[in-house]
Enzyme design. Structure first.
Site, PDB file in Angstrom:
ATOM      1  N   ASP A  17       0.859  -1.188   0.000  1.00 39.19           N
ATOM      2  CA  ASP A  17       0.000   0.000   0.000  1.00 39.19           C
ATOM      3  C   ASP A  17       0.893   1.235   0.000  1.00 39.19           C
ATOM      4  O   ASP A  17       1.977   1.232   0.582  1.00 39.19           O
ATOM      5  CB  ASP A  17      -0.894   0.022   1.242  1.00 39.19           C
ATOM      6  CG  ASP A  17      -1.930  -1.085   1.232  1.00 39.19           C
ATOM      7  OD1 ASP A  17      -2.140  -1.704   0.182  1.00 39.19           O
ATOM      8  OD2 ASP A  17      -2.530  -1.328   2.303  1.00 39.19           O
ATOM      9  N   ARG A  18       0.429   2.305  -0.602  1.00 37.78           N
ATOM     10  CA  ARG A  18       1.241   3.520  -0.705  1.00 37.78           C
ATOM     11  C   ARG A  18       1.801   4.010   0.630  1.00 37.78           C
ATOM     12  O   ARG A  18       2.951   4.377   0.681  1.00 37.78           O
ATOM     13  CB  ARG A  18       0.452   4.626  -1.384  1.00 37.78           C
ATOM     14  CG  ARG A  18       0.339   4.411  -2.871  1.00 37.78           C
ATOM     15  CD  ARG A  18       0.002   5.701  -3.588  1.00 37.78           C
ATOM     16  NE  ARG A  18      -0.320   5.441  -4.974  1.00 37.78           N
ATOM     17  CZ  ARG A  18       0.580   5.352  -5.935  1.00 37.78           C
ATOM     18  NH1 ARG A  18       1.841   5.502  -5.652  1.00 37.78           N
ATOM     19  NH2 ARG A  18       0.218   5.113  -7.167  1.00 37.78           N
TER      20      ARG A  18
END
Length: 159
Positions: A24-25
């Site tokens: 995930d970012r």
């Protein structure tokens, strides 16, 4: 798929690389990359067979229950459904099975006296945003993860 990372790896390493998984970012961590299609295939087989252990460390809001510290920790077994907006996931009874093992490493307080816990997290399944959704549903969102219920960094309770 993040082609920018693959282009950066090629520029820095001088060889083509394909990343074998996603993060995930807002997550930091190691990425596994393969430099040949054969290597990518082998890594994929290991991943699919469940032979790759992924363990993450998270700082979460609040003091986690003592049961998270005992023996093997606890299992967060909440089904996850993709919301209408694919960017957000929810715990729903009719969602896909999702299992995360958690183990409490330590309790602490922030400089403002807010309780936090350091936890080890091992996703057994691989749903999008699984750790973020499970920890938030257990009322211990990851510090700073406002998308899943944590207070924005620097905000004090009651502000």
């Amino acid at each position: 798929h993040d082609w920018q990372l693959e282009r950066l790896a090629e520029a820095e390493l001088g060889v083509g690389a394909a990343f074998c998984h996603n993060l995930d970012r807002p997550t930091s961590g190691c990425m596994v990359a393969a430099t040949t299609p054969e290597a990518a295939s082998r890594v994929g087989i290991l991943w699919q067979a469940g032979l790759v252990a992924k363990i993450y460390v998270a700082l979460v809001e609040g003091h986690c229950p003592p049961s998270w510290h005992e023996h093997d920790g606890a299992e967060l077994d909440f089904r996850i459904e993709t919301s209408q907006r694919r960017s957000m996931q929810k715990v729903k009874a009719n969602g896909k099975r999702a299992l995360t093992r958690v183990r409490l490493a330590a309790h602490a307080e922030t400089r403002d006296g807010e309780p936090v816990s350091l936890v080890w997290c091992q996703p057994v399944t691989g749903r999008r945003h699984q750790l973020r959704v499970h920890l938030a549903h257990a009322l211990h969102p990851i510090v700073g993860d406002a998308k899943y219920g944590a207070r924005p960094l620097g905000e004090r309770p009651g502000e």
